[in-house]
Design an enzyme around this catalytic site. Structure first.
Site, mmCIF file in Angstrom:
data_model
loop_
_atom_site.group_PDB
_atom_site.id
_atom_site.type_symbol
_atom_site.label_atom_id
_atom_site.label_comp_id
_atom_site.label_asym_id
_atom_site.label_seq_id
_atom_site.Cartn_x
_atom_site.Cartn_y
_atom_site.Cartn_z
ATOM 1 N N CYS A 99 106.673 -29.343 -35.240
ATOM 2 C CA CYS A 99 106.188 -30.191 -34.155
ATOM 3 C C CYS A 99 104.667 -30.153 -34.135
ATOM 4 C CB CYS A 99 106.759 -29.696 -32.828
ATOM 5 S SG CYS A 99 106.032 -30.468 -31.372
ATOM 6 N N CYS A 102 101.667 -28.175 -30.800
ATOM 7 C CA CYS A 102 100.951 -26.900 -30.690
ATOM 8 C C CYS A 102 100.350 -26.514 -32.033
ATOM 9 C CB CYS A 102 101.892 -25.788 -30.229
ATOM 10 S SG CYS A 102 102.506 -25.977 -28.539
ATOM 11 N N CYS A 180 110.773 -27.798 -24.458
ATOM 12 C CA CYS A 180 109.383 -27.574 -24.836
ATOM 13 C C CYS A 180 108.885 -26.346 -24.092
ATOM 14 C CB CYS A 180 108.526 -28.787 -24.477
ATOM 15 S SG CYS A 180 106.749 -28.533 -24.738
ATOM 16 N N GLN A 291 95.992 -34.547 -14.611
ATOM 17 C CA GLN A 291 95.714 -33.264 -15.252
ATOM 18 C C GLN A 291 97.037 -32.495 -15.280
ATOM 19 O OE1 GLN A 291 92.909 -32.858 -16.599
ATOM 20 N NE2 GLN A 291 91.463 -34.132 -15.491
ATOM 21 N N ASN A 325 90.936 -37.568 -8.637
ATOM 22 C CA ASN A 325 91.038 -36.105 -8.720
ATOM 23 C C ASN A 325 89.688 -35.414 -8.537
ATOM 24 O OD1 ASN A 325 92.830 -33.701 -9.586
ATOM 25 N ND2 ASN A 325 91.143 -33.550 -11.029
ATOM 26 N N ASP A 368 86.276 -52.097 -16.133
ATOM 27 C CA ASP A 368 85.797 -51.259 -17.222
ATOM 28 C C ASP A 368 84.511 -50.547 -16.815
ATOM 29 O OD1 ASP A 368 85.549 -50.611 -20.280
ATOM 30 O OD2 ASP A 368 83.640 -51.552 -19.739
ATOM 31 N N ASP A 389 84.489 -38.727 -16.541
ATOM 32 C CA ASP A 389 85.671 -38.043 -17.082
ATOM 33 C C ASP A 389 86.381 -39.020 -18.018
ATOM 34 O OD1 ASP A 389 87.786 -36.379 -17.620
ATOM 35 O OD2 ASP A 389 88.744 -36.616 -15.663
ATOM 36 N N CYS A 415 87.616 -33.650 -22.727
ATOM 37 C CA CYS A 415 88.734 -32.976 -23.388
ATOM 38 C C CYS A 415 88.538 -32.943 -24.899
ATOM 39 C CB CYS A 415 90.062 -33.651 -23.038
ATOM 40 S SG CYS A 415 90.173 -35.385 -23.539
#
Length: 457
Positions: A99, A102, A180, A291, A325, A368, A389, A415
Site C-alpha cells: 500500500c 505509509c 487501515c 485536518q 479552521n 480563487d 493554507d 503540508c
C-alpha cells in the site's frame, strides 16, 4: 554477498558506497546515509551514483534490488537488512510495503518526527535559501502526534477490479484492504461490518470511491459514496448498519441522503478551543477538506493563537479558508475578517461556523485566491494579517503579489516542505522575514509533515 557489519551514521549527501555483490546484476550492497523527501533512504553505489532505497533507514547496511532509475540515479527496494538501525521496528500493518499510504512504519515513531524535521530543514536551506543560523533563530520544537495510530478521522478508499482500498506504492493498482491502521477504530469497525454484509458483492462493482468520516463526539461514521447507478436500496441498507450515522450518495445531480441518527447528515463536527468562553463545536461540510488529525489540529490552533498574541492586528484575510479552521480563531477580536476558497461547500460551512461563533464581521466568498487578492489590491483593501493554507502545490503567485495588501504579518501553513521553501523564498524577496517556524506531525507513519511559519515585514 559480502556483509559489511561496521555500523555507520548518516553523512553528507548519502552513505559510503559499498561494492556490488556477485549475484544478479541488479543487486547491490549499500549503506544508507539519510532519509529524503518521500521517505526513501539515500545511498550511493560503487560508481558514486545516487540510489533511492525504499525501506532503508539511516546508518543501515542493506542488500537491495534495483527497480529502476535514470542516468544519474537508481531506485531500489531493500531485500535484506544486514545491519539494522536501532530505530528499526517491525511494521504492524500487513499491507505495508504494498500500500502506498505509509512510508515509515518501519521507523520507531519517536524517531519519525526528527527525521522529517531534518528533511524540512534541508529543503528550507536548499530550495528556500535560508542559512542554518537563520533557521536556528526561528525554529521551535516540533509537535508529535498524541496518537501514532488510529488518528485519522477520515479515509477515502477507491474501488476497481473487484478491490476496495488504496493505490499500491508507485502504481495506480489497488491494494484490497480490510482495515487501515491509521484510521479511527470506529471507521475500521464499520468498514469490516460492511465487507461482511450480503449486499457487499452487489455494492462493490458500482463504487468509484467510499469515504468514511468519523464523528468524534457522536461515535458514529458518515459514509460518502461515489459511483454509477447506486440504487436507493443499497443506500438504505448501508444506513441501517450499526455505527453508521448517515449515508450520502454523491453524483451529477443532487446528493441523495439516507438514514437518521445523531449526526447531522450534511455535516460533521468536532470541538475546538478557538478563544471563545467555551469549546466551540466546529462543523465541516460532508466530503469537504478537513485536518484529519484532530489532536495535532488543536495543537496548531493553540500555537497560532500564541504567536498571534504578540501581534497587533485589526483585520485578517485567509485566501484558502476552507471551513474556517484557522480563520475563525484568528478573527476573534478583530474588526474585519475576510475568507475565500474555491470549494463552495467549505465556504458555506465557514459561514455557518462564523455565525455560530458570533463573528458577524466575517466576509466569506467562493473565489480563487489569486483573483481575490488581485481584486482586493485593485480596490485598495489592506489587511494587517494574512493567512495562507494552500494545497500541496503551494501558492507562488499569491506569495509574489501578497505585498500589495501591505500586511504586517503572514502566517503560512503547509503540508509540503518543498513548496513551502519555494514560497517562503518568494515572500522573502518581497520584503517579509521569517520569524517563527514549527513542524507538526499531522501524519504519523507517513513521510508527510505539516509546518507553520510566521513572517513579518
Amino acid at each position: 554477498m559480502t556483509a559489511h557489519r561496521k555500523k555507520t551514521s548518516a553523512a553528507g549527501r548519502g552513505g559510503e558506497p559499498l561494492p556490488a555483490g556477485g549475484g544478479d546484476a541488479g543487486d547491490l550492497s549499500l549503506r544508507i546515509g539519510k532519509l529524503v523527501a518521500g521517505g526513501s533512504g539515500l545511498a550511493r553505489d560503487s560508481e558514486g551514483r545516487v540510489v533511492f532505497v525504499d525501506g532503508g533507514l539511516p546508518g543501515e547496511e542493506v542488500e537491495v534490488r534495483v527497480t529502476g532509475g535514470r542516468r544519474d540515479y537508481r531506485t531500489a527496494v531493500v531485500t535484506r537488512v544486514v545491519l539494522p538501525s536501532d530505530d528499526r521496528v517491525e511494521p504492524p500493518c500487513p499491507y505495508f510495503g504494498r500500500c502506498g499510504g505509509c512510508q515509515l512504519q518501519h521507523l520507531r515513531y519517536e524517531a519519525q518526527l526528527a527525521a522529517k524535521e531534518e528533511i524540512l530543514r534541508e529543503q528550507l536551506q536548499r530550495l528556500g535559501g535560508f542559512q542554518e543560523e537563520d533557521l536556528a533563530a526561528v525554529w521551535q520544537e516540533g509537535a508529535a502526534s498524541p496518537l501514532a495510530w488510529g488518528y485519522r478521522q477520515r479515509i477515502r478508499l477507491h474501488a476497481g477490479g473487484g478491490r476496495l482500498g488504496f493505490a499500491r506504492s508507485g502504481s495506480r493498482r489497488l491494494v484490497d484492504i480490510d482495515r487501515c491502521q491509521l484510521a479511527d477504530p470506529g471507521i475500521n469497525e464499520v468498514l469490516g461490518l460492511l465487507r461482511r454484509q450480503s449486499f457487499f458483492p452487489e455494492l462493490l462493482p458500482r463504487l468509484d470511491s467510499l469515504e468514511l468520516h468519523s464523528d468524534p463526539a457522536g461515535g458514529r461514521v458518515l459514509l460518502l459514496l461515489q459511483g454509477k447507478k447506486l440504487p436507493d436500496g443499497l443506500g438504505r441498507a448501508l444506513a441501517a448498519q450499526d455505527g453508521v450515522g448517515g449515508v450520502i450518495v454523491k453524483g451529477r445531480g443532487a446528493d441523495r441522503v439516507f438514514g437518521s441518527g445523531p449526526l447531522p447528515l450534511a455535516e460533521i463536527g468536532y470541538d475546538l478551543d478557538i478563544g471563545l468562553t467555551a469549546p466551540f463545536r466546529f462543523h465541516l461540510a460532508a466530503g469537504g477538506f478537513c485536518q484529519v488529525n484532530q489532536g495535532i489540529n488543536r495543537e496548531m490552533i493553540a500555537t497560532m493563537r500564541q504567536w498571534l498574541g504578540g501581534i497587533d492586528y485589526r483585520s485578517v484575510a485567509d485566501f484558502f479558508c476552507g471551513a474556517g479552521n484557522f480563520l475563525l480563531p484568528a478573527a476573534i477580536g478583530t474588526a474585519r475578517a475576510y475568507g475565500c476558497d474555491v470549494a463552495a461547500a467549505g465556504v458555506e460551512a465557514a459561514r455557518q461556523n462564523a455565525r455560530r461563533a458570533g463573528l458577524a464581521h466575517c466576509e466569506l466568498e467562493v473565489v480563487d485566491a489569486g483573483l481575490a487578492l488581485a481584486g482586493a489590491a485593485a480596490s485598495g483593501r489592506r489587511f494587517d494579517l494574512v493567512l495562507l493554507d494552500p494545497p500541496r502545490e503551494g501558492c507562488p503567485q499569491v506569495a509574489a503579489e501578497l505585498h500589495r495588501l501591505r500586511p504586517a504579518a503572514v502566517l503560512y501553513i503547509s503540508c509540503d516542505a518543498a513548496t513551502l521553501a519555494r514560497d517562503l523564498r518568494v515572500l522573502a524577496g518581497t520584503g517579509f522575514r521569517l520569524r517563527r517556524l514549527r513542524a507538526f506531525d499531522m501524519f504519523p507513519q507517513t513521510s508527510h509533515l505539516e509546518t507553520m511559519a510566521l513572517l513579518s515585514r
